[in-house]
Motif scaffolding. Sequence first.
Motif, PDB file in Angstrom:
ATOM      1  N   SER A  55       0.830  -1.209   0.000  1.00  0.00           N
ATOM      2  CA  SER A  55       0.000   0.000   0.000  1.00  0.00           C
ATOM      3  C   SER A  55       0.861   1.254   0.000  1.00  0.00           C
ATOM      4  CB  SER A  55      -0.920   0.004   1.218  1.00  0.00           C
ATOM      5  OG  SER A  55      -1.832  -1.048   1.151  1.00  0.00           O
ATOM      6  N   ALA A  56       1.957   1.237   0.768  1.00  0.00           N
ATOM      7  CA  ALA A  56       2.866   2.385   0.782  1.00  0.00           C
ATOM      8  C   ALA A  56       3.534   2.569  -0.576  1.00  0.00           C
ATOM      9  CB  ALA A  56       3.913   2.211   1.875  1.00  0.00           C
ATOM     10  N   LEU A  57       3.944   1.485  -1.194  1.00  0.00           N
ATOM     11  CA  LEU A  57       4.567   1.580  -2.520  1.00  0.00           C
ATOM     12  C   LEU A  57       3.586   2.081  -3.570  1.00  0.00           C
ATOM     13  CD1 LEU A  57       6.752  -1.655  -2.572  1.00  0.00           C
ATOM     14  CD2 LEU A  57       7.518   0.720  -2.391  1.00  0.00           C
ATOM     15  N   ILE A  58       2.343   1.622  -3.487  1.00  0.00           N
ATOM     16  CA  ILE A  58       1.325   2.112  -4.424  1.00  0.00           C
ATOM     17  C   ILE A  58       1.085   3.606  -4.209  1.00  0.00           C
ATOM     18  CG2 ILE A  58      -1.126   1.971  -5.021  1.00  0.00           C
ATOM     19  CD1 ILE A  58      -0.918  -1.055  -4.520  1.00  0.00           C
TER      20      ILE A  58
ATOM     21  N   GLY B   9      -5.305   0.610   8.090  1.00  0.00           N
ATOM     22  CA  GLY B   9      -3.874   0.933   8.077  1.00  0.00           C
ATOM     23  C   GLY B   9      -3.326   1.039   6.668  1.00  0.00           C
ATOM     24  N   CYS B  10      -3.760   0.125   5.797  1.00  0.00           N
ATOM     25  CA  CYS B  10      -3.326   0.169   4.395  1.00  0.00           C
ATOM     26  C   CYS B  10      -3.779   1.457   3.717  1.00  0.00           C
ATOM     27  CB  CYS B  10      -3.865  -1.036   3.635  1.00  0.00           C
ATOM     28  SG  CYS B  10      -3.070  -2.587   4.025  1.00  0.00           S
ATOM     29  N   LEU B  11      -5.021   1.835   3.937  1.00  0.00           N
ATOM     30  CA  LEU B  11      -5.552   3.042   3.301  1.00  0.00           C
ATOM     31  C   LEU B  11      -4.873   4.303   3.831  1.00  0.00           C
ATOM     32  CD1 LEU B  11      -9.334   2.112   3.202  1.00  0.00           C
ATOM     33  CD2 LEU B  11      -7.720   2.127   1.305  1.00  0.00           C
ATOM     34  N   VAL B  12      -4.672   4.361   5.138  1.00  0.00           N
ATOM     35  CA  VAL B  12      -4.009   5.530   5.734  1.00  0.00           C
ATOM     36  C   VAL B  12      -2.562   5.622   5.253  1.00  0.00           C
ATOM     37  CG1 VAL B  12      -3.170   6.488   7.918  1.00  0.00           C
ATOM     38  CG2 VAL B  12      -5.525   5.678   7.735  1.00  0.00           C
ATOM     39  N   LEU B  13      -1.874   4.500   5.244  1.00  0.00           N
ATOM     40  CA  LEU B  13      -0.477   4.494   4.797  1.00  0.00           C
ATOM     41  C   LEU B  13      -0.359   4.864   3.324  1.00  0.00           C
ATOM     42  CD1 LEU B  13       2.337   3.971   5.894  1.00  0.00           C
ATOM     43  CD2 LEU B  13       2.088   1.600   5.216  1.00  0.00           C
ATOM     44  N   ASN B  14      -1.273   4.400   2.505  1.00  0.00           N
ATOM     45  CA  ASN B  14      -1.280   4.735   1.086  1.00  0.00           C
ATOM     46  C   ASN B  14      -1.425   6.237   0.883  1.00  0.00           C
ATOM     47  OD1 ASN B  14      -3.198   5.364  -1.359  1.00  0.00           O
ATOM     48  ND2 ASN B  14      -2.033   3.539  -1.924  1.00  0.00           N
ATOM     49  N   GLN B  15      -2.395   6.824   1.547  1.00  0.00           N
ATOM     50  CA  GLN B  15      -2.640   8.248   1.349  1.00  0.00           C
ATOM     51  C   GLN B  15      -1.579   9.108   2.024  1.00  0.00           C
ATOM     52  OE1 GLN B  15      -6.754   9.088   2.157  1.00  0.00           O
ATOM     53  NE2 GLN B  15      -7.434   7.606   0.642  1.00  0.00           N
ATOM     54  N   ALA B  16      -1.031   8.652   3.143  1.00  0.00           N
ATOM     55  CA  ALA B  16       0.048   9.395   3.794  1.00  0.00           C
ATOM     56  C   ALA B  16       1.304   9.409   2.920  1.00  0.00           C
ATOM     57  CB  ALA B  16       0.351   8.788   5.158  1.00  0.00           C
ATOM     58  N   THR B  17       1.600   8.286   2.297  1.00  0.00           N
ATOM     59  CA  THR B  17       2.748   8.222   1.395  1.00  0.00           C
ATOM     60  C   THR B  17       2.537   9.131   0.187  1.00  0.00           C
ATOM     61  OG1 THR B  17       3.064   5.941   2.076  1.00  0.00           O
ATOM     62  CG2 THR B  17       4.275   6.669   0.150  1.00  0.00           C
TER      63      THR B  17
ATOM     64  N   ALA C 274       3.262   5.788  -3.076  1.00  0.00           N
ATOM     65  CA  ALA C 274       4.424   6.508  -3.601  1.00  0.00           C
ATOM     66  C   ALA C 274       4.386   6.573  -5.119  1.00  0.00           C
ATOM     67  CB  ALA C 274       5.713   5.835  -3.130  1.00  0.00           C
ATOM     68  N   ALA C 275       4.055   5.453  -5.761  1.00  0.00           N
ATOM     69  CA  ALA C 275       3.972   5.440  -7.221  1.00  0.00           C
ATOM     70  C   ALA C 275       2.860   6.361  -7.719  1.00  0.00           C
ATOM     71  CB  ALA C 275       3.741   4.018  -7.722  1.00  0.00           C
ATOM     72  N   THR C 276       1.750   6.370  -7.019  1.00  0.00           N
ATOM     73  CA  THR C 276       0.650   7.261  -7.391  1.00  0.00           C
ATOM     74  C   THR C 276       1.059   8.715  -7.216  1.00  0.00           C
ATOM     75  OG1 THR C 276      -0.924   5.578  -6.668  1.00  0.00           O
ATOM     76  CG2 THR C 276      -1.776   7.800  -6.975  1.00  0.00           C
ATOM     77  N   GLY C 277       1.760   9.011  -6.137  1.00  0.00           N
ATOM     78  CA  GLY C 277       2.219  10.381  -5.892  1.00  0.00           C
ATOM     79  C   GLY C 277       3.197  10.871  -6.941  1.00  0.00           C
ATOM     80  N   LEU C 278       3.996   9.956  -7.470  1.00  0.00           N
ATOM     81  CA  LEU C 278       4.970  10.349  -8.488  1.00  0.00           C
ATOM     82  C   LEU C 278       4.348  10.543  -9.864  1.00  0.00           C
ATOM     83  CD1 LEU C 278       7.926   7.989  -7.540  1.00  0.00           C
ATOM     84  CD2 LEU C 278       7.837  10.468  -7.270  1.00  0.00           C
ATOM     85  N   ARG C 279       3.263   9.844 -10.152  1.00  0.00           N
ATOM     86  CA  ARG C 279       2.743   9.812 -11.513  1.00  0.00           C
ATOM     87  C   ARG C 279       1.337  10.363 -11.721  1.00  0.00           C
ATOM     88  NH1 ARG C 279       7.060   9.443 -14.518  1.00  0.00           N
ATOM     89  NH2 ARG C 279       8.387   7.755 -13.842  1.00  0.00           N
ATOM     90  N   CYS C 280       0.530  10.452 -10.675  1.00  0.00           N
ATOM     91  CA  CYS C 280      -0.888  10.753 -10.881  1.00  0.00           C
ATOM     92  C   CYS C 280      -1.352  11.919 -10.016  1.00  0.00           C
ATOM     93  CB  CYS C 280      -1.734   9.526 -10.549  1.00  0.00           C
ATOM     94  SG  CYS C 280      -1.297   8.074 -11.517  1.00  0.00           S
ATOM     95  N   LYS C 281      -2.509  12.421 -10.375  1.00  0.00           N
ATOM     96  CA  LYS C 281      -3.143  13.474  -9.587  1.00  0.00           C
ATOM     97  C   LYS C 281      -3.977  12.861  -8.468  1.00  0.00           C
ATOM     98  CE  LYS C 281      -3.284  16.875 -13.229  1.00  0.00           C
ATOM     99  NZ  LYS C 281      -4.071  17.843 -13.950  1.00  0.00           N
TER     100      LYS C 281
ATOM    101  N   ILE D 137       4.937  12.415  -0.728  1.00  0.00           N
ATOM    102  CA  ILE D 137       5.547  12.610  -2.047  1.00  0.00           C
ATOM    103  C   ILE D 137       5.147  13.968  -2.614  1.00  0.00           C
ATOM    104  CG2 ILE D 137       5.563  11.771  -4.436  1.00  0.00           C
ATOM    105  CD1 ILE D 137       7.216  10.034  -2.612  1.00  0.00           C
ATOM    106  N   GLN D 138       3.896  14.348  -2.467  1.00  0.00           N
ATOM    107  CA  GLN D 138       3.434  15.623  -2.986  1.00  0.00           C
ATOM    108  C   GLN D 138       4.062  16.800  -2.244  1.00  0.00           C
ATOM    109  OE1 GLN D 138       1.502  16.171  -5.740  1.00  0.00           O
ATOM    110  NE2 GLN D 138       1.813  13.989  -6.031  1.00  0.00           N
ATOM    111  N   ILE D 139       4.155  16.704  -0.932  1.00  0.00           N
ATOM    112  CA  ILE D 139       4.752  17.783  -0.135  1.00  0.00           C
ATOM    113  C   ILE D 139       6.246  17.894  -0.436  1.00  0.00           C
ATOM    114  CG2 ILE D 139       5.374  18.453   2.222  1.00  0.00           C
ATOM    115  CD1 ILE D 139       2.639  17.405   3.084  1.00  0.00           C
ATOM    116  N   GLY D 140       6.889  16.768  -0.651  1.00  0.00           N
ATOM    117  CA  GLY D 140       8.317  16.767  -0.955  1.00  0.00           C
ATOM    118  C   GLY D 140       8.662  17.349  -2.313  1.00  0.00           C
TER     119      GLY D 140
END
Length: 121
Positions: free
Chosen positions: A11-14, A58-66, A16-23, A70-73
């Motif tokens: 979920s964290a990797l997804i 936990g999966c959903l929170v971790l996904n969106q936190a990641t 991060a990948a979403t943050g790098l590539r998608c809105k 990525i967006q803030i960074g």
Amino acid sequence: MDIALVLLAVSALIGAATGLRCKAFVLVPIALLIALVSAAVLRVSGFGTGGGIVVIIGCLVLNQATYLLIQIGGLGYGDSNPSSDDVFDDVPRSGREQAVNDNYGHYNKRAPSRSSFPPEI
């Protein structure tokens, strides 16, 4: 318990990948997909209802936190954050150059403005 850690890591990797590539609007279908796949995997693995719900949340929170990290960074979609970039607001910044440097190191001055047509008498 190992399957829960794997689901959290995926979920964290997804995220991060979403943050790098998608809105951000892509997070809704991804969250639904994560919830459904996690529920199915946890059910097959023999998790109880309470433990499964905690892991899915936990999966959903971790996904969106990641995604948010990525967006803030500044690594996210488009590599542009309008709140931190210089935006065009018709106000020139101080210290700007008035001429443009050409390939040979010479400054080219802006062409003089044309007179209005027809000429005023």
